[in-house]
Every structure is written in structure tokens, then in C-alpha cells.
Design a protein around this motif. Structure first.
Motif, PDB file in Angstrom:
ATOM      1  N   ILE A 153     -65.250  77.915 -26.940  1.00 21.35           N
ATOM      2  CA  ILE A 153     -65.103  77.255 -25.643  1.00 21.35           C
ATOM      3  C   ILE A 153     -64.585  78.273 -24.635  1.00 21.35           C
ATOM      4  N   SER A 154     -65.166  78.289 -23.455  1.00 25.87           N
ATOM      5  CA  SER A 154     -64.707  79.206 -22.417  1.00 25.87           C
ATOM      6  C   SER A 154     -63.329  78.790 -21.917  1.00 25.87           C
ATOM      7  N   LEU A 155     -62.608  79.740 -21.373  1.00 25.83           N
ATOM      8  CA  LEU A 155     -61.270  79.447 -20.854  1.00 25.83           C
ATOM      9  C   LEU A 155     -61.311  78.412 -19.723  1.00 25.83           C
ATOM     10  N   PRO A 156     -62.249  78.490 -18.757  1.00 27.77           N
ATOM     11  CA  PRO A 156     -62.296  77.452 -17.719  1.00 27.77           C
ATOM     12  C   PRO A 156     -62.490  76.045 -18.285  1.00 27.77           C
ATOM     13  N   VAL A 157     -63.324  75.912 -19.318  1.00 31.13           N
ATOM     14  CA  VAL A 157     -63.523  74.589 -19.930  1.00 31.13           C
ATOM     15  C   VAL A 157     -62.233  74.123 -20.610  1.00 31.13           C
ATOM     16  N   ALA A 158     -61.557  75.025 -21.309  1.00 30.76           N
ATOM     17  CA  ALA A 158     -60.283  74.676 -21.946  1.00 30.76           C
ATOM     18  C   ALA A 158     -59.264  74.249 -20.899  1.00 30.76           C
ATOM     19  N   ARG A 159     -59.247  74.954 -19.778  1.00 34.94           N
ATOM     20  CA  ARG A 159     -58.302  74.626 -18.704  1.00 34.94           C
ATOM     21  C   ARG A 159     -58.579  73.226 -18.142  1.00 34.94           C
ATOM     22  N   ARG A 160     -59.845  72.927 -17.895  1.00 32.08           N
ATOM     23  CA  ARG A 160     -60.185  71.612 -17.347  1.00 32.08           C
ATOM     24  C   ARG A 160     -59.903  70.505 -18.368  1.00 32.08           C
ATOM     25  N   THR A 161     -60.085  70.822 -19.640  1.00 31.61           N
ATOM     26  CA  THR A 161     -59.770  69.852 -20.693  1.00 31.61           C
ATOM     27  C   THR A 161     -58.277  69.523 -20.686  1.00 31.61           C
ATOM     28  N   ALA A 162     -57.452  70.565 -20.575  1.00 29.58           N
ATOM     29  CA  ALA A 162     -56.001  70.366 -20.552  1.00 29.58           C
ATOM     30  C   ALA A 162     -55.566  69.589 -19.314  1.00 29.58           C
ATOM     31  N   LEU A 163     -56.134  69.916 -18.174  1.00 32.11           N
ATOM     32  CA  LEU A 163     -55.776  69.225 -16.933  1.00 32.11           C
ATOM     33  C   LEU A 163     -56.185  67.756 -16.978  1.00 32.11           C
TER      34      LEU A 163
END
Length: 404
Positions: A4-14
């Protein structure tokens, strides 16, 4: 294993923390608060009140301006029509968490906290714990000072040497709080008023027996829901569980399909995504985050997710502070774009921005404009007349211009 890309991980966390949800268009209600709690799972308590109490701020960050009594009533009041939603216990730290989660915290899955060091202290006074419980049963909810006075009166006629050092009573209260025999019945100017847990937690919840393994699975499931995507150490930290019980719970939840192992770009450790986590295409909106917001309280995770190095500097001598005493990161459209050192000057009736700092490569003009709007909203919510910006920080001049 999926990468998973970092931007996708970030949006998942948010999204897991509620930052992909729009703020209510009307005055927030108990239903809105319940939705926030379904995201965060708990609200951390902290005694620092330089800007606002820590347990109020995450709700504001997600809902905008709301009546603080919404949290107070949920945590420290109970009626048949509006039953208590929250109870105090040691979770991440001292926290408010849903009443129904009490059996999970008392299952034995969570390690004893710092209060365990009081064991030898309270044992030096035979009968002290029983005496404290008797006073609380008769007079509670009651503060430690009130318990001290009641005990002092009780032993006044017993002659010299019958009394003991007063601080021991407070330690006994905290020890019993840690054991779960006492909790907070209510608060008075943030002073904890102790009460018997059996008078706070409903009997059908208090009587529920949960094994260590079930308790660990329940808490790790809640951690994963709150975090969306997380390493094993991230999951462990949310409720401060031990490594062995966490690893077994993670393995059990992976086998059950609740957690999916994934590889996040540039993360060294394997991550786990909750089966109900989602990654929106974008995250918009803005929010000020207090130092104890669950999105950012684990500093290593914050740096992995956002490339944002954040340290609380309350205990750093003032000349050595980089950003300030009580610094709020500013979330804008899914990125941590700035940070501000805030203080509520209640005597002057203003929200003081003692320092304002932009992150590298941001549009400072836009960040300043959005930040000014959120600061004004926060000041109004706190009952302050306006915002005053000081000179410290590379964003201060632009922010001062936007505040007007």
C-alpha cells in the motif's frame, strides 16, 4: 502480501479517526459524540489546561464548535433517560472510554500501570484500603481531600500515632482506581471525585467475565478500528498492552479475517489493516490537534504517516524549546501543514498564538488563511473574544495578517 502506498495508508488512518467525515451542519448532539467515540474509541485525560482540557479537544477537532456539557454529561452524569456513556480508567493513559468496554480493560489483558508501585506504600498502613472504601461507600462521590478529613476525624480520638502521612490516602485512592475498585463518579473543577465502581458501571456490564485472550482481542480490534492501518507496536500502544498478549491477539484476528497483513511503502514493519477500514480518494477539511489527540499521540507513527516530527515540549526548559510549550499541529486537507503554540489567556479574553510555524513546501498564504479561520472558531468555542498572534515562527506574520 499487498503493498500500500503511503498516501493511501495516510487516508486510511485519517478516515478511521473520523477526519473524512464532514462536520455537522447543525449543533452537535449526543449522537454525533457517539460517532466520534466509535472512531477514537477513547478520549485521553490530562491535567494541563493551558489552552483547553485534552479530552474536549479531539471532539472539537472532529465536530467543530459544540457544547462541552455534551462530554461532561456522557462521562460524569447518569439518568434513566440519558445513561452514562463513558467511564474513567487507565487505557492509553487515564482515559474516558465507553462503559461497555470496562470488562475488556479488567480482563487481565492490560498490564498494571504505574500505580502498582503504590502497593508497598499502602501496605504500610494496615486497613487503609478498607477504610478508604468504607468512606467512599458512605460519602461518595468524594475527593481525596474529603476522604482524608473523614479518616482524620475517625481516628482523632485514638491517641498519638494514629494518623499517617496524608499523601498516603491519595496514593491509596489511585491504587484502588488502578485496581478498578474505584472510578470517577463525577468531577468538580476537574478534581476527581471517587466512587465505588459498582455504583458507576451497570451491573450487567460489571458482572461480565472476560478471559485474557478475549480481552486482548477486543482491545486490539478497537485499536485497529481507531487506527485503520497500523503496525503491531501501534496496535499495542493504543491501550498500552504487553507484547506477548498483543502478538497472540493479532494472530487470532488475522486468522479470523478481522485484520489483513499489508506492507506500507517505506515502513519497515508489517502493518495490519482492519477489515472495515476504508481509504477515501481524498481527505479535505481542517482541524487543530491537541498533543493528546489519538491521531498523533504516538510520535513515531505520526512521523511515519505524515513525515512530521513532533515532540511535546512541556518539560523542556523554555530556552531549549523549538516550537513552544503546548503546540497544536494543524491538519489541512489530509496533511500536517503547520503548528501553533497556543494559550487561552482567560484574563484578557483572547486565544494567544505564541508561535506559528509552517511545514516545508506548503502554500503559506493558504495555510495561514485556513489556520486563521480555525483559530477564530476555536476562540469562539472557548468563549474568548478573539485571537492574538505573537511574533515567533516563520508563519506568524502571514497568520497575523489573516487574523486581522
Amino acid at each position: 502480501m499487498q503493498t500500500i502506498s503511503l498516501p493511501v495508508a495516510r487516508r486510511t488512518a485519517l478516515a478511521a479517526q473520523g477526519f473524512a467525515d464532514p462536520r455537522p451542519a447543525t449543533a452537535p448532539t449526543r449522537r454525533h459524540l457517539a460517532k466520534v467515540l466509535s472512531r477514537t474509541q477513547l478520549l485521553q485525560l490530562d491535567s494541563v489546561n493551558v489552552a483547553v482540557r485534552a479530552h474536549y479537544m479531539p471532539v472539537f477537532s472532529r465536530l467543530g464548535a459544540y457544547e462541552p456539557a455534551l462530554v461532561d454529561d456522557a462521562a460524569w452524569a447518569h439518568t434513566a433517560r440519558r445513561p452514562r456513556l463513558l467511564v474513567e480508567s487507565w487505557a492509553h493513559e487515564a482515559s474516558l472510554l465507553p462503559v461497555q468496554d470496562w470488562p475488556l480493560l479488567r480482563s487481565g489483558a492490560k498490564r498494571d500501570g504505574w500505580w502498582r508501585h503504590y502497593t508497598s506504600v499502602v501496605e504500610t498502613v494496615p486497613g487503609l484500603l478498607e477504610d478508604v472504601l468504607a468512606v467512599v461507600k458512605e460519602q461518595g462521590p468524594i475527593g481525596a481531600g474529603g476522604i482524608e478529613k473523614a479518616l482524620e476525624a475517625d481516628v482523632a480520638g485514638r491517641g498519638p500515632g494514629a494518623w499517617w502521612e496524608r499523601s498516603v490516602v491519595k496514593k491509596a485512592c489511585e491504587y484502588l482506581f488502578g485496581l478498578g475498585q474505584l472510578t470517577t463518579g463525577t468531577r468538580r473543577s476537574f478534581e476527581r471525585l471517587y466512587d465505588l465502581t459498582e455504583r458507576v458501571v451497570p451491573p450487567e456490564i460489571l458482572s461480565r467475565q472476560v478471559s485474557v485472550a478475549e480481552g486482548a482481542r477486543g482491545l486490539i480490534d478497537r485499536s485497529a478500528r481507531a487506527l485503520g492501518i497500523a503496525t503491531e507496536t501501534d496496535l499495542r500502544d493504543y491501550y498500552r498492552l504487553g507484547p506477548d498478549v498483543t502478538r497472540q491477539a493479532v494472530a487470532d484476528l488475522v486468522e479470523a479475517g478481522t485484520l489483513e497483513p499489508v506492507q506500507v511503502q517505506d515502513w519497515r514493519a508489517v502493518a495490519y489493516r482492519h477489515s472495515e477500514a476504508r481509504a477515501p480518494r481524498s481527505v479535505t477539511g481542517r482541524a487543530l490537534l491537541c498533543p493528546f489527540d489519538p491521531l498523533i499521540w504516538e510520535r513515531d507513527r505520526t512521523e511515519r504517516l505524515f513525515g512530521f516530527r513532533y515532540r511535546i515540549e512541556i518539560y523542556v526548559p523554555e530556552p531549549k524549546r523549538v516550537h513552544g510549550y503546548y503546540v497544536f499541529p494543524f491538519l489541512l486537507d489530509g496533511a500536517l501543514s503547520a503548528r501553533v503554540d497556543l494559550k487561552s489567556d482567560r484574563a484578557a479574553g483572547v486565544l494567544l498564538v505564541q508561535g506559528a510555524f509552517a511545514e516545508p513546501d506548503v502554500d503559506e498564504r493558504r495555510v495561514a488563511a485556513e489556520l486563521a479561520g480555525e483559530l477564530k472558531l476555536m476562540a469562539s468555542w472557548l468563549g474568548l473574544d478573539g485571537v492574538v498572534v505573537g511574533k515567533r515562527g516563520d508563519l506568524a506574520a502571514a497568520l497575523k495578517k489573516e487574523v486581522g
